[in-house]
Design a protein around this motif. Structure first.
Motif, short mmCIF file in Angstrom:
data_model
loop_
_atom_site.label_atom_id
_atom_site.label_comp_id
_atom_site.label_asym_id
_atom_site.label_seq_id
_atom_site.Cartn_x
_atom_site.Cartn_y
_atom_site.Cartn_z
N GLU A 245 -2.25 -2.28 10.02
CA GLU A 245 -1.02 -1.51 10.07
C GLU A 245 -1.08 -0.21 9.26
O GLU A 245 -0.37 0.75 9.56
N GLU A 246 -1.92 -0.19 8.25
CA GLU A 246 -2.03 1.01 7.41
C GLU A 246 -2.56 2.21 8.19
O GLU A 246 -2.40 3.36 7.77
N LYS A 247 -3.17 1.97 9.35
CA LYS A 247 -3.69 3.06 10.18
C LYS A 247 -2.69 3.49 11.26
O LYS A 247 -2.95 4.45 11.98
N GLY A 248 -1.57 2.78 11.37
CA GLY A 248 -0.65 3.02 12.47
C GLY A 248 0.33 4.14 12.19
O GLY A 248 0.32 4.78 11.12
N ALA B 73 2.56 12.57 13.36
CA ALA B 73 2.48 11.13 13.10
C ALA B 73 2.94 10.82 11.68
O ALA B 73 2.44 11.42 10.72
N LEU B 74 3.89 9.92 11.55
CA LEU B 74 4.28 9.39 10.24
C LEU B 74 3.72 7.98 10.10
O LEU B 74 3.53 7.28 11.10
N PRO B 75 3.48 7.52 8.88
CA PRO B 75 2.84 6.20 8.70
C PRO B 75 3.67 5.07 9.29
O PRO B 75 4.91 5.08 9.23
N PHE B 76 2.98 4.08 9.81
CA PHE B 76 3.65 2.90 10.36
C PHE B 76 4.33 2.08 9.25
O PHE B 76 5.38 1.50 9.46
#
Length: 785
Positions: free
Chosen positions: A737-740, A769-772
């Motif tokens: 999830e840290e890459k989403g 893109a903002l972090p997931f």
């Protein structure tokens, strides 16, 4: 002079004090972000943390405490939005805003959703009811903890009312109304068309596109050829004018989701992308939340988008499985042709004459009056207001009216650990039917339909049906084993975009509820297949793809057959030809050529189907109601260019095409002053307005989100079309999830003074893109028992 100066200073001071007072009153209704707050029914302290953008993280000892805390925050940040959603579904807006909402309330009361929600609450399983009650308690605690009424209630001079369990299910019913809006009008209009036309012409007009299709199983439909016989006069000669002549596919916006398996994902990971398309408003639809707790099964850590008014994660990831949704646009309602007796009070059901049930709905209005509305119901559903042949009436058989329609079954996805588990759970979830796309941490991907699928017996679901003899009916719902599904396709890619998803028997089970053309799905599929492997950035790039591939054949038609040298010279169209040549390749904000080609296409289709649109309106129906995508028969008619199929208003096909160009150009110049000023961005602004600013325009600058010309349109992955578009963009790989990424239009809060009111908006506008996952903690609120 001195006296005048003192009076002026006094007035300025008074104005300043008044402004300060208003500001203080408004600030009193802001959400509490820090500190400690006591809250009844909690089993242990709960932390509600927010990052700098307001992305919420709830950490609790159990799921019920998470629901209580989520309800608390939802109410503090979005209560007015929640109130509008429940009132819209229940037909109770007039009590808030006055008589102007009565027509909408009357239309909603046909479904008696308040009554159905109360019945559904009583029938919920114990774990779902416990979760719902915990959330409701949290909502009311959050509302009570505000230091003042949310600003909208001050303007309306109203008091907010407490939340109930039924209200949460009304939010789900509201999504049914939004996502399955035809409510039988499509069957009635399509049935009328079938009754008026020879069978070959009916089949030609209502065929699904053979040119633009991208089913998951690579199945194809066969094109229905242009009939050899003469076109019926009703399709050529305008006998009644149409006021709403817009082709149906110009309005289909839908949603996208797509996924790659470990075989196609960077680092041997399954990755899921999801962008749901809805009407854009301020605040937006979704609220970002991360929820963490422990139970006997272990630790749970979920993140994604929640829907204020409900305690559930709508799309997101639980660390093992990620899921995303798009509207199926399949057929979830049938129209039953009731055979009435001479008095119009009873209908035939087998050998029995049954009475229509009369229910009186009472609509309260803010001015203190009450309006009584009579609703007629049959055993198959309510009687529709649309006119029917003499001695008949139409009843609506809709999944939304059944017990299976609404529940909190989506909570099952919170604890699934594989694609197989998620797909199996889908059939028991009570939501408006969605294409469920899932990816798991082991690298698998899958598709199925989320929601109950009726088991139809007999009849043709595209037209009103006679159920009186018992042969045509619904026989319950499909089991989980019977639901259509695709798991781990050979090429490691899945996609849906509101078009036909699958062929064969599964296609018959789902039915056509007005499928999109398929151009958007095809572009996504081809984008996925163009690369051997994709990472999160690659999937996000597909979400932002606004190339106008669908329009290129229309661009070629315009350049080759319409904008000839003689026609250009005679009509001063050199600027039009130049723009079409250089800027019709994509739906960019600065593109003039794109808007010219788009407008030309729509005008051609309007002219082709104006006779039919006028006849339908004369029947109280619309061209957009018919299960027909005008692009397919329209393009076939243009290519054949047969004189006998030319609309009677024209002498030649070139004349029709030329007139469509001149009329569409004239409309654009009239609107924007010149061809050069007619950019797609000027025609397609963001348009995220607050409901109250439309009634009080002076508040627009305070309540509405920043607007700009937007890239994208209806028939490409980046959808943005006159106020409808991507209500979120999410890309995530379960376990990574840290890459989403996750971004929403607008921001987390519905309060204009909140630092989160516009927190995501600039990034959403820019396609950033903002972090997931939430960022560093900026605010910490502790809720204690």
């Amino acid at each position: 002079m001195a006296r005048a100066r003192r009076v002026l200073l006094g007035l300025l001071l008074l104005a300043g004090l008044l402004a300060l007072g208003v500001w203080l009153v408004l600030r009193a209704s802001l959400a509490q972000l820090d500190g400690v707050r006591r809250m009844a029914a909690l089993s242990a302290p709960v932390e509600a943390q927010r990052d700098a953008r307001g992305y919420l993280t709830i950490t609790a000892e159990n799921r019920l405490d998470v629901a209580r805390a989520l309800g608390f925050v939802h109410a503090q940040e979005r209560f007015f939005q929640m109130d509008l959603m429940r009132r819209n579904a229940a037909g109770e807006l007039s009590a808030l805003v006055g008589p102007k909402a009565l027509p909408l309330d009357k239309a909603r009361r046909l479904h008696r959703f308040r009554h159905r929600a109360e019945v559904a609450v009583a029938g919920l399983p114990g774990d779902e009811r416990a979760l719902l009650d915990a959330y409701v308690g949290g909502v009311n605690a959050g509302l009570d903890a505000l230091g003042g009424r949310p600003p909208e209630y001050l303007l309306l001079r109203q008091q907010p009312h407490a939340w109930t369990a039924a209200d949460t299910l009304l939010v789900a019913y509201g999504m049914y109304l939004d996502l399955q809006s035809a409510q039988g009008r499509d069957d009635i209009a399509t049935g009328w068309l079938r009754d008026q036309l020879p069978s070959d012409w009916y089949a030609f007009l209502t065929q699904h596109s053979a040119d633009w299709q991208a089913a998951l199983d690579d199945s194809h439909v066969t094109a229905v050829p242009l009939p050899a016989g003469a076109m019926p006069e009703m399709l050529r000669v305008i006998k009644a004018a149409c006021s709403d002549c817009e082709p149906r596919d110009a309005r289909i916006l839908g949603s996208n989701n797509f996924a790659v398996s470990a075989a196609r994902g960077d680092g041997d990971r399954a990755i899921l992308a999801d962008d749901m398309h809805l009407g854009l408003r301020s605040p937006g639809t979704w609220f970002k939340a991360r929820m963490r707790w422990k139970d006997a099964a272990g630790a749970h850590d979920l993140a994604g988008a929640t829907l204020p008014g409900t305690p559930l994660l709508i799309v997101g990831s639980n660390g093992q499985v990620a899921w995303g949704l798009t509207n199926t646009t399949s057929d979830w309602a049938d129209v039953v042709d009731l055979r009435l007796d001479a008095a119009g009070t009873h209908y035939q059901a087998g050998d029995v004459r049954k009475p229509l049930t009369r229910v009186v709905e009472r609509i309260e209005v803010a001015d203190g009056t009450t309006v009584a509305l009579e609703v007629l119901e049959s055993e198959w559903g309510p009687v529709l207001p649309q006119p029917a042949p003499k001695g008949h009436a139409y009843a609506l058989r809709w999944v939304a009216h059944d017990a299976q329609a609404v529940n909190l079954g989506l909570m099952r996805l919170e604890s699934v650990s594989s694609v197989e588990e998620a797909v199996t759970a889908a059939a028991s979830v009570g939501v408006p039917h969605q294409n469920l796309l899932v990816a798991d941490a082991a690298g698998h991907i899958g598709w199925t339909v989320l929601g109950a699928i009726p088991r139809r017996s007999g009849g043709d679901p595209d037209h009103p049906q006679d159920w009186s003899d018992g042969r045509t009916r619904w026989q319950g719902y499909l089991t989980a084993a019977e639901q259509p599904k695709v798991i781990d396709p050979a090429d490691g890619r899945l996609w849906t975009a509101n078009s036909r998803m699958i062929g064969g028997e599964a296609m018959k089970q789902l039915g056509n509820g007005g499928w999109d053309l398929g151009a958007r799905a095809m572009q996504i599929r081809d984008d996925l297949r163009a690369q051997a492997r994709l990472d999160e950035a690659g999937l996000h790039a597909i979400q932002l793809d606004h190339r106008a591939l669908f329009l290129q054949r229309w661009r070629r038609l315009l350049l080759d057959q319409v904008l000839t040298a003689d026609f250009v010279a005679a009509n001063g169209l050199a600027d039009v030809r130049a723009e079409v040549e250089k800027s019709a390749d994509a739906a960019r904000p600065d593109a003039v050529g794109y808007l010219l080609v788009r407008s030309f296409r729509l005008e051609v289709l309007k002219q082709l189907f104006a006779p039919l649109a006028g006849l339908l309106e004369a029947q109280g129906l619309k061209l957009a109601d018919v299960k027909m995508v005008p692009e397919t028969p329209g393009w076939a008619l243009i290519q054949a260019a047969r004189p006998d199929t030319l609309p009677a208003a024209y002498k030649t096909w070139p004349e029709l095409l030329q007139r469509a160009l001149l009329d569409s150009r004239q409309a654009l110049v009239g609107k924007y002053g010149s061809v050069a000023a007619a950019t797609w961005g000027a025609d397609n602004p963001t348009g995220m307005r607050h409901p109250l600013s439309m009634a009080v325009p002076a508040l627009s600058g305070w309540l509405d989100q920043t607007s700009q010309g937007m890239a994208g349109d209806a028939h490409m992955p980046r959808v943005h079309n006159h106020g409808h578009g991507q209500s979120e963009r999410m890309v995530v790989s379960p376990g990574h999830e840290e890459k989403g990424l996750l971004v929403i239009p607008g921001g987390q809060s519905g309060h204009p003074l909140s630092p989160f009111y516009r927190s995501d908006h600039a990034a959403w506008l820019a396609g950033q893109a903002l972090p997931f996952l939430p960022g560093e903690v900026s605010y910490r609120l502790v809720l204690k028992p």
